[in-house]
Design a protein around this motif. Structure first.
Motif, PDB file in Angstrom:
ATOM      1  N   PHE A 163       0.814  -1.210   0.000  1.00  0.00           N
ATOM      2  CA  PHE A 163       0.000   0.000   0.000  1.00  0.00           C
ATOM      3  C   PHE A 163       0.859   1.277   0.000  1.00  0.00           C
TER       4      PHE A 163
ATOM      5  N   LEU B 201       1.442   4.141  -2.993  1.00  0.00           N
ATOM      6  CA  LEU B 201       1.305   5.576  -2.717  1.00  0.00           C
ATOM      7  C   LEU B 201       2.516   6.345  -3.224  1.00  0.00           C
TER       8      LEU B 201
ATOM      9  N   GLN C 196       2.932   6.529  -6.975  1.00  0.00           N
ATOM     10  CA  GLN C 196       1.983   7.394  -7.664  1.00  0.00           C
ATOM     11  C   GLN C 196       2.146   8.865  -7.301  1.00  0.00           C
ATOM     12  N   TYR C 197       2.604   9.166  -6.088  1.00  0.00           N
ATOM     13  CA  TYR C 197       2.551  10.556  -5.609  1.00  0.00           C
ATOM     14  C   TYR C 197       3.906  11.215  -5.363  1.00  0.00           C
TER      15      TYR C 197
ATOM     16  N   ASP D  59       1.486  18.117  -4.253  1.00  0.00           N
ATOM     17  CA  ASP D  59       0.633  18.076  -3.071  1.00  0.00           C
ATOM     18  C   ASP D  59       0.788  16.797  -2.250  1.00  0.00           C
ATOM     19  N   GLY D  60       0.958  15.647  -2.949  1.00  0.00           N
ATOM     20  CA  GLY D  60       0.831  14.390  -2.228  1.00  0.00           C
ATOM     21  C   GLY D  60       2.144  13.777  -1.768  1.00  0.00           C
TER      22      GLY D  60
ATOM     23  N   ALA E 184       2.795  13.436   2.116  1.00  0.00           N
ATOM     24  CA  ALA E 184       1.924  12.450   2.779  1.00  0.00           C
ATOM     25  C   ALA E 184       2.332  11.025   2.405  1.00  0.00           C
TER      26      ALA E 184
ATOM     27  N   GLU F  74      -7.082  -4.394  -0.907  1.00  0.00           N
ATOM     28  CA  GLU F  74      -8.324  -3.639  -0.706  1.00  0.00           C
ATOM     29  C   GLU F  74      -8.048  -2.247  -0.134  1.00  0.00           C
ATOM     30  N   LEU F  75      -6.786  -1.992   0.213  1.00  0.00           N
ATOM     31  CA  LEU F  75      -6.417  -0.619   0.585  1.00  0.00           C
ATOM     32  C   LEU F  75      -6.109   0.104  -0.717  1.00  0.00           C
ATOM     33  N   ARG F  76      -7.087   0.803  -1.244  1.00  0.00           N
ATOM     34  CA  ARG F  76      -6.911   1.409  -2.555  1.00  0.00           C
ATOM     35  C   ARG F  76      -6.259   2.776  -2.439  1.00  0.00           C
ATOM     36  N   VAL F  77      -5.243   2.979  -3.254  1.00  0.00           N
ATOM     37  CA  VAL F  77      -4.607   4.289  -3.311  1.00  0.00           C
ATOM     38  C   VAL F  77      -5.636   5.299  -3.826  1.00  0.00           C
ATOM     39  N   PRO F  78      -5.827   6.402  -3.091  1.00  0.00           N
ATOM     40  CA  PRO F  78      -6.800   7.396  -3.564  1.00  0.00           C
ATOM     41  C   PRO F  78      -6.426   7.882  -4.962  1.00  0.00           C
ATOM     42  N   ALA F  79      -7.445   8.004  -5.816  1.00  0.00           N
ATOM     43  CA  ALA F  79      -7.201   8.515  -7.162  1.00  0.00           C
ATOM     44  C   ALA F  79      -6.704   9.955  -7.053  1.00  0.00           C
ATOM     45  N   ASP F  80      -6.080  10.410  -8.118  1.00  0.00           N
ATOM     46  CA  ASP F  80      -5.407  11.714  -8.081  1.00  0.00           C
ATOM     47  C   ASP F  80      -6.212  12.734  -7.294  1.00  0.00           C
ATOM     48  N   THR F  81      -5.593  13.239  -6.289  1.00  0.00           N
ATOM     49  CA  THR F  81      -6.256  14.156  -5.385  1.00  0.00           C
ATOM     50  C   THR F  81      -5.245  15.209  -4.967  1.00  0.00           C
ATOM     51  N   THR F  82      -5.714  16.360  -4.650  1.00  0.00           N
ATOM     52  CA  THR F  82      -4.788  17.395  -4.181  1.00  0.00           C
ATOM     53  C   THR F  82      -4.717  17.404  -2.664  1.00  0.00           C
TER      54      THR F  82
ATOM     55  N   LEU G 149      -4.108  14.607  -0.412  1.00  0.00           N
ATOM     56  CA  LEU G 149      -3.852  13.201  -0.145  1.00  0.00           C
ATOM     57  C   LEU G 149      -3.959  12.877   1.341  1.00  0.00           C
ATOM     58  N   SER G 150      -3.449  13.778   2.202  1.00  0.00           N
ATOM     59  CA  SER G 150      -3.451  13.428   3.639  1.00  0.00           C
ATOM     60  C   SER G 150      -4.873  13.188   4.131  1.00  0.00           C
TER      61      SER G 150
ATOM     62  N   LEU H  58      -6.272  10.017   2.863  1.00  0.00           N
ATOM     63  CA  LEU H  58      -5.723   8.846   3.554  1.00  0.00           C
ATOM     64  C   LEU H  58      -6.360   8.659   4.920  1.00  0.00           C
TER      65      LEU H  58
ATOM     66  N   LEU I 113      -9.619   6.936   4.865  1.00  0.00           N
ATOM     67  CA  LEU I 113      -9.569   5.498   4.598  1.00  0.00           C
ATOM     68  C   LEU I 113      -9.564   4.656   5.875  1.00  0.00           C
TER      69      LEU I 113
ATOM     70  N   GLN J 251     -15.321  -0.299   2.502  1.00  0.00           N
ATOM     71  CA  GLN J 251     -15.917   0.685   1.600  1.00  0.00           C
ATOM     72  C   GLN J 251     -17.273   1.196   2.091  1.00  0.00           C
TER      73      GLN J 251
END
Lengths: 201, 201, 201, 201
Positions: free
Chosen positions: B92, B96, B99-100, B105-106, B109, C24-32, C34-35, C38, C41, C99
């Motif tokens: 996990f 992260l 990807q970041y 921004d990410g 974190a 099943e711990l999915r990395v959040p899709a592109d987000t500004t 992130l913290s 996370l 989650l 989820q």
């Protein structure tokens, strides 16, 4: 140090890397023509087959090498770890090939990456092999160690074949994948003699 | 209780966690510039390498520790389970980071989470180590137990390095990842002496 | 029939089911942010922890039971297969809970499914346990078999607790997850005595 | 060559292929009617069950066969590798069936592919079986080898049943899946005698 737990860890990585390959066979998204969609997936099946064969055959050779080793040392563990890191990557280039081998733009890149991955495995395996057999370091018996090394003299052919595959990627991607598959079969030749010991659970 | 099945279960988790890392190397979605898309994935490759190295080296140390243990008890099993839970998470934070790490921004974190995961593993491993060697509880021989404990005196350096990595995440994410990789290599130093026992399948 | 390969297969399923949970711990899709993504989650982390604990502790008990068995027969293999099928499902309800636990509409369904999965495991384990210890069928020693059965008299408490969790799913989903976690810890109590045998690789 | 590491690798592939099946149980995307969405997933649960049973039962037979083998040779390793390649594919047709069995257009194709996958496994297993028992090649004892071969005379029934399943796919997809499940149960019959050897970790 005993070799048995090294084998367990290595077997785990080999088996998982092989079995994870199936995740790259993606079920076609809702479609009304499933049969033809499944037929169009043939490059993914071919890549699955070549990669599983490659991993399985490297496993047989790894298995055979370790059967000859009486013990392992820490350097061997780390060389072996490099091999496992290379084996563990295999599902990635396999997915690349399955998805891009028929694409005009991506096929070359996909098959170059596949070949580089295969070369990485071959180089790492050769490293493990040379380290173990050199100066009968891990193989207990001097005569046996020399004989095994002699059997390994054909390894460079495999390396050359993978290099050829990389070169072919630029002109004929499908032929390149065929070369990778044939190289796996080459490694299936009994390069390393099997111990004939009987038995043993 | 025998240690062999504990090893099998632990080896399984180590091997699977390592091999699952590859699933975070995502094949670029249909693109006409596959080569450059593959090059842009370098952070994912770097994260794969650092994480597999970390898992592999922790495995070597775990392996070495258990070789010294004559038996395990129930508390040890549960401490070990905490270690495995921490090792199992690794894919996990690896995803992260892949990807970041280049995102404005990410990145912080992602690398803080990566460092916290690494700290969790280091703390759990130290717990398993101290429990096993304390008062020669599981290691049969008193002298050997004391010697192993002495070898483990360098563990706090690893903990400190991971803490440094977390701090660096706020100013230089790429340097932070480099620190995590170097810490893995630090743990590769022969902190724990290898038994020299010969043989044995 | 030897128990060792049964253990290897079972250990594999336990270890893989536990380690797959991380997917099943999915990395959040592109987000500004992130913290905060996370942090949001946390239900997925909680579900990961509860499920890995459950699997790990069932593994310890399975391990302990098999240590007492001198042999296994075909019926035992198939009962054990049912247990493995139940253990193998765990990542699915875990993902559901991660989820949906905070969703007004889905939380109840998610936690009911989770509880049913846990009940399935508990029932299958009890079946394996009763079959093995009944009439000292697989446990070699009559006195030992009776003692182990006596230790297993607390199993119904676990079954009742999972049933409570299912009921709680309708009124307080988070409390329901807590009950599942506590039940795992209940199974961590030394219900089954550990053999004190020394050694053995 | 010893059979133990072959077993470890095979067990790994069997266990992983079985446990990966759960990844095809997809959590319904955000929905306000989770319960009914979960009920509609029943084909995926049925496919999971049939496939895990099939893999588990093939594993029992594989296990039993290898218990009788005193040694393995390189050809056996490669035949076994073909079996593992076939077993490793199982999650793919399972996902196909789970997703398409109720679809007017795709059900036939999905269940034909499922049946072909099952036939592949059955043929490969028969190959492994015949190779091992022929001319008491790998089974040490001549009388035992002949007896095992005799027990295996029912294998063609399984092959015929899978063929029937493929045929049924064209008229009644759900019945086809039922046939695959029943065939797994057929293979659960004690076709191969269990060794009665006692003990042994």
């Amino acid at each position: 140090m005993r070799t048995s737990r090294l084998e367990a860890f290595s077997d785990g990585v080999f088996a998982i890397a092989g079995t994870l390959l199936v995740l790259e066979l993606r079920v076609p998204a809702d479609t009304t023509e499933l049969s033809s969609a499944l037929v169009r997936l043939w490059p993914a099946y071919a890549a699955y087959l070549v990669s599983f064969l490659t991993i399985g055959i490297i496993w047989v050779n790894h298995h055979t090498l370790l059967e000859h080793c009486k013990r392992v040392d820490r350097r061997f563990l780390y060389l072996n770890l490099l091999l496992l890191i290379a084996v563990g990557i295999v599902p990635f280039p396999t997915a690349l090939v399955g998805q891009y081998i028929l694409s005009a733009d991506g096929a070359t890149a996909a098959l170059v990456v596949y070949g580089l991955g295969a070369l990485l495995i071959a180089v790492a395996f050769t490293g493990v092999f040379l380290y173990a057999t050199n100066d009968h370091r891990l193989v207990g018996d001097k005569v046996e160690a020399r004989r095994i090394r002699w059997e390994g003299r054909l390894f460079p052919i495999g390396l050359a074949a993978y290099t050829l595959g990389v070169a072919l990627a630029f002109v004929a991607p499908v032929a390149s994948l065929a070369v990778y598959g044939l190289t796996a079969l080459f490694y299936a030749l009994p390069l390393l003699p099997l111990p004939t010991r009987v038995g043993g659970h």
